[in-house]
Each structure stands twice: as structure tokens, then as C-alpha cells.
Design an enzyme around this catalytic site. Structure first.
Site, short mmCIF file in Angstrom:
data_model
loop_
_atom_site.label_atom_id
_atom_site.label_comp_id
_atom_site.label_asym_id
_atom_site.label_seq_id
_atom_site.Cartn_x
_atom_site.Cartn_y
_atom_site.Cartn_z
N ASN A 110 3.42 -9.38 -0.90
CA ASN A 110 2.59 -8.06 -0.97
C ASN A 110 3.48 -7.03 -1.15
O ASN A 110 4.70 -6.88 -0.66
CB ASN A 110 1.56 -8.13 0.28
CG ASN A 110 2.35 -7.37 1.70
OD1 ASN A 110 2.34 -6.09 1.47
ND2 ASN A 110 2.89 -8.02 2.37
N PHE A 114 1.89 0.55 2.99
CA PHE A 114 1.09 1.18 4.23
C PHE A 114 0.01 1.92 3.98
O PHE A 114 0.05 3.20 3.80
CB PHE A 114 2.21 2.15 4.77
CG PHE A 114 3.06 1.61 5.57
CD1 PHE A 114 3.27 0.14 5.93
CD2 PHE A 114 4.27 2.34 6.15
CE1 PHE A 114 4.28 -0.37 6.82
CE2 PHE A 114 5.34 1.80 6.92
CZ PHE A 114 5.29 0.40 7.24
N SER A 173 9.04 -2.96 7.07
CA SER A 173 8.23 -3.16 5.85
C SER A 173 9.33 -2.95 4.65
O SER A 173 10.12 -1.71 4.77
CB SER A 173 7.23 -2.36 5.88
OG SER A 173 6.84 -2.42 4.34
N ASN A 175 8.22 -2.45 1.60
CA ASN A 175 7.35 -1.56 0.85
C ASN A 175 7.38 -0.11 1.02
O ASN A 175 6.69 0.76 0.12
CB ASN A 175 5.99 -2.33 0.65
CG ASN A 175 6.03 -3.58 0.46
OD1 ASN A 175 6.93 -4.17 -0.46
ND2 ASN A 175 5.40 -4.48 1.10
N THR A 176 8.21 0.21 1.97
CA THR A 176 8.09 1.93 2.12
C THR A 176 9.62 2.17 1.86
O THR A 176 10.43 1.82 2.62
CB THR A 176 7.68 2.39 3.45
OG1 THR A 176 6.39 2.29 3.20
CG2 THR A 176 8.01 3.94 3.56
N LYS A 214 9.76 -4.66 15.75
CA LYS A 214 9.43 -5.57 14.44
C LYS A 214 10.62 -5.46 13.73
O LYS A 214 10.79 -4.31 13.13
CB LYS A 214 8.26 -5.50 13.91
CG LYS A 214 7.74 -6.46 13.05
CD LYS A 214 6.48 -6.76 12.51
CE LYS A 214 6.08 -7.69 11.54
NZ LYS A 214 4.80 -7.60 11.11
N ASN A 243 9.24 -9.55 9.98
CA ASN A 243 8.37 -9.12 8.95
C ASN A 243 8.47 -10.00 7.53
O ASN A 243 9.28 -10.90 7.51
CB ASN A 243 8.70 -7.82 8.56
CG ASN A 243 7.49 -6.90 8.22
OD1 ASN A 243 6.65 -7.02 7.22
ND2 ASN A 243 7.10 -5.86 8.72
C1 FMN Z 1 -0.81 -8.82 2.88
C2 FMN Z 1 0.09 -8.47 3.91
C3 FMN Z 1 0.16 -7.22 4.62
C4 FMN Z 1 0.96 -7.00 5.50
N1 FMN Z 1 0.93 -5.66 6.33
C5 FMN Z 1 1.86 -5.40 7.19
C6 FMN Z 1 1.96 -4.32 8.05
O1 FMN Z 1 1.08 -3.36 7.37
N2 FMN Z 1 2.55 -4.07 8.81
C7 FMN Z 1 3.61 -5.08 9.36
O2 FMN Z 1 4.29 -4.93 10.51
N3 FMN Z 1 3.29 -6.24 8.83
C8 FMN Z 1 2.63 -6.49 7.76
N4 FMN Z 1 2.81 -7.69 7.13
C9 FMN Z 1 3.70 -8.80 7.68
C10 FMN Z 1 2.93 -9.68 8.69
O3 FMN Z 1 2.76 -8.93 9.79
C11 FMN Z 1 4.00 -10.87 9.03
O4 FMN Z 1 5.02 -10.27 9.80
C12 FMN Z 1 4.48 -11.72 7.83
O5 FMN Z 1 3.33 -11.90 6.70
C13 FMN Z 1 4.83 -13.11 8.10
O6 FMN Z 1 3.93 -13.61 8.71
P1 FMN Z 1 2.94 -14.88 8.05
O7 FMN Z 1 3.90 -15.54 7.27
O8 FMN Z 1 2.29 -15.48 9.01
O9 FMN Z 1 2.18 -14.13 7.15
C14 FMN Z 1 1.78 -7.92 6.23
C15 FMN Z 1 1.87 -9.18 5.55
C16 FMN Z 1 0.85 -9.49 4.51
C17 FMN Z 1 0.77 -10.97 3.94
#
Ligand code: FMN
Length: 364
Positions: A110, A114, A173, A175-176, A214, A243
């Protein structure tokens, strides 16, 4: 309930990834998913930050960015839910498409960047549920065009303290642009000092809201040394590891999709993020608990994450592949493992494998 799960899972598996997410949110909002689940086994209860959680499985940030459905998610069986990332002002994030499934790898990339309804809208939603029980953490981040990113975090802490069960300071993140620079020692020190100060300023009216940090799974071990040093010296209440990753493991099968820019999550993140949990655990030396997140898609994976050093776990991407019943499946597995091994609580195995994991070859 099972029939609803299957129907919704079927729909989700066939939609464009971001559209599927929208459908899931709408289904949860509509109350379509009845809450007829069993009570959690008492062996899964966790006590952390002076609070009792019914089980250690949380929904990771990014699913309910705008606090639209935290209570529906709690009713589905999560022990806690993290909303956000919330930014002070509303922003739309990056252009679509920005969410990609790597089906054969059970991974997700992704680059949302934000997208947030902004603090005011999210605050209004959380205020409406303030009388309800359940742990709802608020993950905070800075606006992309902010002239002072540290001030953004401070403002969000002051705003949300009365309503947040805990805060996650998201500096990881990918992506910022530039956000991850906030993980650098002296910059992180300044940020955490100001965030903790803000928490103390509002303590009287808001209570002692835990502040968690985080981090990215892409830190070098030298960088992790520094991050943990700063986190400990500023007395944060916990860390979330980790993350999404910018890395692309050589084992990925969806090689075309893997070229998409953004953070990779799901199964391909499991080994790296578990290694980072163990590396963090040995550095933290029990000063605060860790939340382990990254690629958890089964009871076995949850157990490995806990044995690496996580007191609590979170998941997100695996729900896309395994469906919502995964939460109950993991709980059943964890409870039966405890029973089989004659242990009363999960706390007895937190970090049991950290030393072994940190001695293994680095995951690639
Ligand atoms: C579509 C998507 C959006 C995410 N948005 C955020 C976010 O806004 N803030 C954040 O701290 N982590 C975000 N994450 C990261 C997740 O909270 C997590 O740390 C990461 O996906 C690893 O866990 P997973 O493998 O179970 O998905 C996002 C992950 C995905 C897949």
C-alpha cells in the site's frame, strides 16, 4: 455467522483491493455481522498498562483509519482496536490505485499516504462511543504538507487524550516522504520529549494515556539501538514492531506487482518483522511491553510472534486472505496451546525465543 463470513469473504476476494476495503467497512457499519461469538478463554486475558484486555489480538492501524467501526470490530472478537493514522487536518492521500494484493504471496503493498478525515471528524466519532468499554488506541501522524511535524503530533496528543485508550506515535509509514527521518536519534528524542510533555500537560483531565512508538522493520540494528535507547530514556510505554517494509524479499512470486511503490505487509513481512520484535525485546530488557505486528496469519504465527517478545499482537493484511474468522481461529489455537503445555497465561512465554531468533541468519 459463519455464512455471513463466507459471503463477505467471497465478495472481498473478487473486488479491487481498495473497493473491497470499502465494502468491508460498510458491512461492519451496517451491523450486518451479528455478534454471537463465544466469550474468550480466561487464559487469553492480558493485563497491560493497568488495563485488562480479553485477548491479545488487536486490529492494526490502517483498517479503520477514521474510527468508523471500532465497536463492530471489538464485537468481532478483537481484544483491542487501533484507529488511524489520524492527521490533524483532513488530507486525501496519494492517487489511486494505491493498494495492491500480491495474491500468490499472501502479501499487500500500500501507498495510501495517510488519507485521513482529519482530527475533528475522528474526534467526533470517538466522542460518540466514549461511554462504551473496549480498548481503542489512536495512531497519530503528521500532515504531508505540515510546516512543523512535531507540532502536529503534540496537537493530536492534546486533542485525543481524553478519548484514546493509548496513543501510537507513527514515525514509520514509508508513504509520507521524510516521515521515517523522525526515527533518527536526536530528532526522535525531541519528538518524544514533546509528546510526553503534551501527555503530562493534559494528564489531569485526560488521565495517564500510554504512549507507544511504532517503528519500521527496515531499521539497521545500529539504528534500532538508538531508537530503543531514546524510547527508554523518554519513558515511552511500549513499542509497536513493525510497520510495512520497503524491502522486497527475493522469495516473492508476484514479481510484477512487487515493483509497485509502497510498504509491503502480510506473509512476506513475517520473518523480518518477527526478527525485529526479538531484536527490540532483547534491547528493551523488560522496560515496557511490545506489540508484535507483521504477517500474522495463523495461531502458529501468533505464537511465534509472542515467543519472539510480543505481549500483544496485531494483524491486518491476513484478513484479506483468511477472512474475519481468523481472529477466532487464532484465539482457539492459542488457548489450546496453553492448555496442552500446562501454562496458565501467555505472559509465561513472551520472549521465550528472543535469544534464539536473534542468533539466526538475517532473513532475506
Ligand atoms: C492498507 C494498509 C494501510 C495501513 N495504514 C497504516 C496506517 O495508517 N498507520 C500505520 O501505523 N500503519 C498502517 N499500516 C500498517 C499496519 O498497521 C501493519 O503495521 C502492517 O501492515 C503489518 O501488519 P500485517 O502484515 O498484519 O498487515 C497499514 C497497512 C496496510 C496493509
Amino acid at each position: 455467522m459463519a455464512a455471513w463470513y463466507s459471503l463477505i469473504d467471497l465478495v472481498l476476494a473478487r473486488l479491487d483491493a481498495e473497493a473491497a476495503h470499502g465494502v468491508a467497512l460498510r458491512a461492519l457499519k451496517s451491523g450486518l455481522l451479528p455478534a454471537d461469538r463465544r466469550a474468550d478463554s480466561p487464559s487469553l486475558a492480558v493485563r497491560v498498562w493497568g488495563r485488562s484486555l480479553p485477548n491479545p489480538i488487536g486490529l492494526a492501524a490502517g483498517f479503520d483509519k477514521n474510527a468508523e467501526v471500532p465497536d463492530a470490530l471489538l464485537r468481532l472478537g478483537f481484544g483491542f482496536v487501533e484507529v488511524g493514522t489520524v492527521t490533524p487536518r483532513p488530507q486525501s492521500g496519494n492517487p489511486r490505485p494505491r493498494l495492491f494484493r500480491l495474491d500468490r504471496d499472501e502479501g499487500v503493498i500500500n501507498r495510501f499516504g495517510f488519507n485521513s478525515d482529519g482530527a475533528e471528524a475522528v474526534l467526533r466519532r470517538l466522542a460518540l462511543r466514549a461511554h462504551l468499554a473496549g480498548i481503542v488506541g489512536v495512531n497519530v501522524g503528521a500532515n504531508k504538507d505540515s510546516p512543523d511535524r512535531v507540532a502536529d503530533y503534540v496537537r493530536l496528543i492534546e486533542t485525543f487524550a481524553p478519548l484514546a485508550s493509548y496513543f501510537t506515535v507513527n514515525v514509520s509509514s514509508p508513504n509520507t516522504p521524510g516521515l521515517r527521518n523522525l526515527q533518527q536519534g536526536h530528532i526522535l528524542d525531541d519528538l518524544l520529549a514533546k509528546v510526553i510533555d503534551a501527555r503530562e500537560r493534559v494528564r489531569e483531565k485526560a488521565g495517564d494515556t500510554p504512549v507507544l512508538l511504532k517503528i519500521a522493520p527496515d531499521l539497521s540494528l545500529a539504528e534500532l539501538d538508538e531508537v530503543v535507547h531514546v524510547a527508554r530514556s523518554r519513558r515511552v510505554d511500549g513499542m509497536i514492531v513493525a510497520n510495512t517494509t520497503l524491502a522486497r524479499p527475493s522469495t516473492l512470486r508476484e514479481t510484477a506487482r512487487a515493483k509497485e511503490q509502497g510498504g509491503l505487509s502480510g506473509r512476506p513481512l513475517f520473518r523480518l518483522s518477527t526478527r525485529m520484535v526479538a531484536e527490540t525485546y532483547v534491547r528493551v530488557e523488560g522496560a515496557f511491553p511490545l506489540i508484535g505486528v507483521g504477517g500474522i496469519d495463523s495461531g502458529g504465527a501468533a505464537l511465534t510472534k509472542i515467543r519472539a517478545g510480543a505481549s500483544l499482537i496485531q494483524l491486518y493484511s491476513s484478513l484479506t486472505y483468511k477472512g474475519l474468522r481468523l481472529v477466532e481461529d487464532i484465539k482457539t489455537d492459542l488457548a489450546s496451546t496453553l492448555l496442552r503445555t500446562g501454562r496458565e497465561t501467555l505472559s509465561e512465554i513472551v520472549g521465550a525465543d528472543a535469544a534464539t531468533i536473534t542468533a539466526e541468519d538475517w532473513p532475506v
